[in-house]
Scaffold this active site. Structure first.
Site, PDB file in Angstrom:
ATOM      1  N   ASN A 167      -1.576   1.457  -2.144  1.00 48.87           N
ATOM      2  CA  ASN A 167      -2.074   0.075  -2.255  1.00 48.87           C
ATOM      3  C   ASN A 167      -1.019  -0.958  -1.846  1.00 48.87           C
ATOM      4  O   ASN A 167      -1.350  -2.018  -1.342  1.00 48.87           O
ATOM      5  CB  ASN A 167      -2.646  -0.217  -3.650  1.00 48.87           C
ATOM      6  CG  ASN A 167      -1.660  -0.027  -4.771  1.00 48.87           C
ATOM      7  OD1 ASN A 167      -0.618   0.605  -4.593  1.00 48.87           O
ATOM      8  ND2 ASN A 167      -1.966  -0.560  -5.933  1.00 48.87           N
ATOM      9  N   LYS A 190       8.352  10.254  -1.019  1.00 46.88           N
ATOM     10  CA  LYS A 190       7.086  10.818  -0.522  1.00 46.88           C
ATOM     11  C   LYS A 190       6.061   9.678  -0.590  1.00 46.88           C
ATOM     12  O   LYS A 190       5.541   9.345  -1.655  1.00 46.88           O
ATOM     13  CB  LYS A 190       6.682  11.999  -1.426  1.00 46.88           C
ATOM     14  CG  LYS A 190       5.198  12.297  -1.500  1.00 46.88           C
ATOM     15  CD  LYS A 190       4.652  12.918  -0.255  1.00 46.88           C
ATOM     16  CE  LYS A 190       3.179  13.278  -0.411  1.00 46.88           C
ATOM     17  NZ  LYS A 190       2.262  12.144  -0.119  1.00 46.88           N
ATOM     18  N   PRO A 191       5.789   9.018   0.557  1.00 49.50           N
ATOM     19  CA  PRO A 191       4.773   7.956   0.538  1.00 49.50           C
ATOM     20  C   PRO A 191       3.379   8.572   0.497  1.00 49.50           C
ATOM     21  O   PRO A 191       3.207   9.758   0.810  1.00 49.50           O
ATOM     22  CB  PRO A 191       5.002   7.242   1.875  1.00 49.50           C
ATOM     23  CG  PRO A 191       5.624   8.257   2.766  1.00 49.50           C
ATOM     24  CD  PRO A 191       6.359   9.244   1.898  1.00 49.50           C
ATOM     25  N   GLU A 265       5.126   3.953 -13.212  1.00 50.15           N
ATOM     26  CA  GLU A 265       4.365   2.701 -13.157  1.00 50.15           C
ATOM     27  C   GLU A 265       2.933   3.128 -12.911  1.00 50.15           C
ATOM     28  O   GLU A 265       2.574   3.545 -11.811  1.00 50.15           O
ATOM     29  CB  GLU A 265       4.934   1.825 -12.027  1.00 50.15           C
ATOM     30  CG  GLU A 265       4.633   0.360 -12.216  1.00 50.15           C
ATOM     31  CD  GLU A 265       3.443  -0.070 -11.396  1.00 50.15           C
ATOM     32  OE1 GLU A 265       2.322   0.005 -11.951  1.00 50.15           O
ATOM     33  OE2 GLU A 265       3.618  -0.449 -10.237  1.00 50.15           O
ATOM     34  N   CYS A 299      -2.725  -2.471  -9.626  1.00 48.59           N
ATOM     35  CA  CYS A 299      -2.690  -2.032 -11.032  1.00 48.59           C
ATOM     36  C   CYS A 299      -2.682  -3.228 -11.974  1.00 48.59           C
ATOM     37  O   CYS A 299      -2.927  -3.069 -13.163  1.00 48.59           O
ATOM     38  CB  CYS A 299      -1.428  -1.224 -11.301  1.00 48.59           C
ATOM     39  SG  CYS A 299      -1.269   0.166 -10.224  1.00 48.59           S
ATOM     40  N   GLU A 399     -10.177   1.324 -14.867  1.00 49.63           N
ATOM     41  CA  GLU A 399      -9.756   0.424 -13.798  1.00 49.63           C
ATOM     42  C   GLU A 399     -10.762   0.535 -12.653  1.00 49.63           C
ATOM     43  O   GLU A 399     -10.973   1.627 -12.133  1.00 49.63           O
ATOM     44  CB  GLU A 399      -8.413   0.956 -13.291  1.00 49.63           C
ATOM     45  CG  GLU A 399      -7.324  -0.013 -13.217  1.00 49.63           C
ATOM     46  CD  GLU A 399      -6.038   0.637 -12.713  1.00 49.63           C
ATOM     47  OE1 GLU A 399      -5.904   1.877 -12.627  1.00 49.63           O
ATOM     48  OE2 GLU A 399      -5.134  -0.132 -12.400  1.00 49.63           O
ATOM     49  N   GLU A 476      10.812  -2.044 -13.276  1.00 48.24           N
ATOM     50  CA  GLU A 476      11.307  -2.195 -11.907  1.00 48.24           C
ATOM     51  C   GLU A 476      11.551  -3.679 -11.657  1.00 48.24           C
ATOM     52  O   GLU A 476      10.886  -4.533 -12.253  1.00 48.24           O
ATOM     53  CB  GLU A 476      10.273  -1.648 -10.919  1.00 48.24           C
ATOM     54  CG  GLU A 476      10.063  -0.147 -11.109  1.00 48.24           C
ATOM     55  CD  GLU A 476       9.103   0.461 -10.095  1.00 48.24           C
ATOM     56  OE1 GLU A 476       8.127  -0.204  -9.713  1.00 48.24           O
ATOM     57  OE2 GLU A 476       9.342   1.614  -9.699  1.00 48.24           O
TER      58      GLU A 476
HETATM   59  C1  SIN Z   1       0.683  -2.366  -8.247  1.00 47.76           C
HETATM   60  O1  SIN Z   1      -0.486  -2.647  -8.189  1.00 47.76           O
HETATM   61  O2  SIN Z   1       1.033  -1.220  -8.507  1.00 47.76           O
HETATM   62  C2  SIN Z   1       1.779  -3.359  -7.979  1.00 47.76           C
HETATM   63  C3  SIN Z   1       1.339  -4.733  -7.867  1.00 47.76           C
HETATM   64  C4  SIN Z   1       2.463  -5.736  -7.756  1.00 47.76           C
HETATM   65  O3  SIN Z   1       3.631  -5.410  -7.589  1.00 47.76           O
HETATM   66  O4  SIN Z   1       2.130  -6.902  -7.888  1.00 47.76           O
END
Ligand code: SIN
Length: 497
Positions: A167, A190-191, A265, A299, A399, A476
């Site tokens: 994302n 690893k993307p 995360e 997220c 979600e 982070e």
């Molecule tokens: C995410 O959706 O994992 C990150 C979103 C953000 O850094 O704003």
């Protein structure tokens, strides 16, 4: 299935630097193939942009070996030296913002303006951590006896393995890799197999900036075999993951066999509360920004929009009017506000959530359907606002990860805070109020790692990002970001007087 890249798709990229489209993995400074190839699709058209290698477990171990071998030299460099390399990487990222954005839009779908914004956001982590490189300071503690001297130094943990999502194909990499490199760790990333080109282009610019061979490695391919190695190899000291809660739990459990440091995360289920004293226009703008950013695929997106019963209808009308104006289409095409969802599976989930909300009494005010006319072959869904959603609807429990705003009415403050906290997720939360006492009370009561007060956008490199409960471990960004890659070491010295 591997197809040949569609020439028209590749030509539409129109990169100023075509060499930034890397169709190879990066191991020990070399661009490598092998292990077959997987297609990378443009979600706006469903057509292949190119391929990347589907690396094996053995190739992943080679990348770890390279990072392990590069570690002693990289950690031994001065912080200033590492800071300058990162600064050059930041400069190159910004110099190539247009190409990086075009690559991102092509593989991820977000509109070009949003992709440019993400590249600047990614670069801001590189810049921030280039500055933090020189601040990994330790501590002197008064000794516990007259002849004892205590100090704490902070040292890089070692090889870091990172698994990052589709994302935010650049920002989630920069947010992990920049602090790790800044403090002297080496990295294997690893993307997501859906969006590897952004990662590979960033890594190519990292090489140009002067990252030595082996310091940053990118492995591409199917998640399972690569993930198994990254979470079990004992040379990996630290594992960091952004993605779903279900996958994060499994990966973290695997890391415990070799007691790796772990940062996670994970998913959210963000409440967005509009109190009766809120500025209605500001709240509707905030909800629009939070909910529809990245087609609702973040997220931290507002997932449950609680609106005080006295404002519900007025707020719903404003939000629906604004959402209805969003232009949906191919992100490369120009005037687009919202791109496609990442794939058909994501589209089906959105449809399931909308059908469930409607069957529970929700009223669709705008959207509520696919938007095939937005482009051929893409997973386009109309920006959707649903009023009067029941609190037990799927949209409130999971979600949605799509462009659907479900509005729920509430009656009073303590009730809405209780409902907002009634989830195992604890990433982002938002509320709108003009009452100063309520602002403090509610911010303290929300069980979330991040609270947006009178704003729907909270992400920045200079503040800690992360969640509590099942939304993650660690933080982070900000100065917290480097701590995740440092091991404190106590030196307890007896000194003769
Ligand atoms: C995410 O959706 O994992 C990150 C979103 C953000 O850094 O704003």
């Amino acid at each position: 299935m591997v197809t040949t890249a569609n020439a028209e798709e590749t030509a539409r990229l129109a990169l100023a630097r075509p060499d930034l489209l890397k169709q190879a993995a990066l191991i020990d400074g070399d661009w490598v193939g092998g292990g077959g190839a997987i297609d990378v699709l443009n979600p706006a058209s469903g057509r292949a942009l190119g391929t990347v290698p589907n690396l094996s477990a053995a190739a992943t171990r080679d990348a770890i070996a390279a990072a392990h071998a590069a570690f002693p030299d990289w950690r031994a460099r001065s912080a200033h030296d590492r800071a300058r390399t990162l600064r050059r990487w930041f400069d190159l990222t910004m110099e190539n913002v247009d190409d990086l954005a075009r690559l991102m839009t092509a593989e991820q779908g977000k509109p070009l303006a949003e992709a440019r914004g993400e590249i600047a956001y990614a670069a801001s982590f590189i810049e921030w951590f280039s500055e933090e490189a020189r601040r990994a300071t330790g501590e002197i503690i008064p000794g516990h006896a007259a002849d004892m001297r205590l100090s704490v130094i902070k040292q890089p943990v070692g090889v870091v393995a990172a698994i990052t999502p589709w994302n935010f194909p650049a920002a989630m990499i920069a947010r992990k890799v920049a602090p790790a490199l800044a403090v002297g760790c080496t990295v294997v990333i690893k993307p997501s197999e859906l969006t590897p080109f952004s990662a590979l282009a960033l890594a190519a610019l990292g090489q140009e900036a002067g990252l030595p061979s082996g310091v940053l490695n990118v492995v591409t391919g199917d998640a399972a075999p690569i993930g198994d190695v990254l979470t079990s190899d004992e040379r990996v000291a630290k594992f960091t993951f952004t993605g779903s809660t279900a996958v994060g739990k499994k990966l973290a459990a695997r890391c415990m066999a070799t007691v790796k440091r772990v940062s996670l995360e994970l998913g959210g289920n963000a409440p967005f509360i509009v109190f009766d004293d809120a500025d209605l226009d500001a709240a509707a703008d905030g909800a629009l920004a939070s909910k529809f950013r990245n087609t609702g695929q973040t997220c931290v997106c507002a997932n449950r929009i609680f609106v005080h019963e006295s404002l519900h209808d007025a707020f719903a009308d404003r939000l629906a009017a604004a959402a209805g104006k969003l232009r949906v289409g191919d992100g490369l095409a120009g005037d687009t506000d919202q791109g496609p969802l990442i794939n058909a599976k994501a589209l089906e989930k959105v449809e399931r959530h909308v059908a469930d909300a409607v069957s529970g009494g929700g009223r669709v005010l705008t959207g509520g359907k696919r938007q095939p006319d937005a482009g051929t072959g893409g997973a386009f869904y109309a920006p959707t606002v649903i009023a009067n959603v029941a609190v037990d609807a799927l949209i409130c429990r999971e979600e949605t990860f799509g462009p659907v705003a479900g509005l729920i009415q509430f009656h009073d403050e303590s009730e809405v805070v209780r409902r907002a906290n009634a989830t195992r997720a604890g990433l982002a939360s938002y509320f709108y109020t003009r009452d100063a006492d309520r602002a403090v009370r509610v911010a303290e009561a929300l069980e979330y790692g991040m609270v947006g007060l009178n704003t729907g956008l909270i992400s920045t490199a200079v503040a800690p990002f992360g969640g509590c409960k099942e939304s993650g471990l660690g933080r982070e960004g900000a100065h917290y970001g480097t701590e995740e890659f440092l091991e404190p070491k106590t030196i307890c010295a007896r000194v003769e007087s």
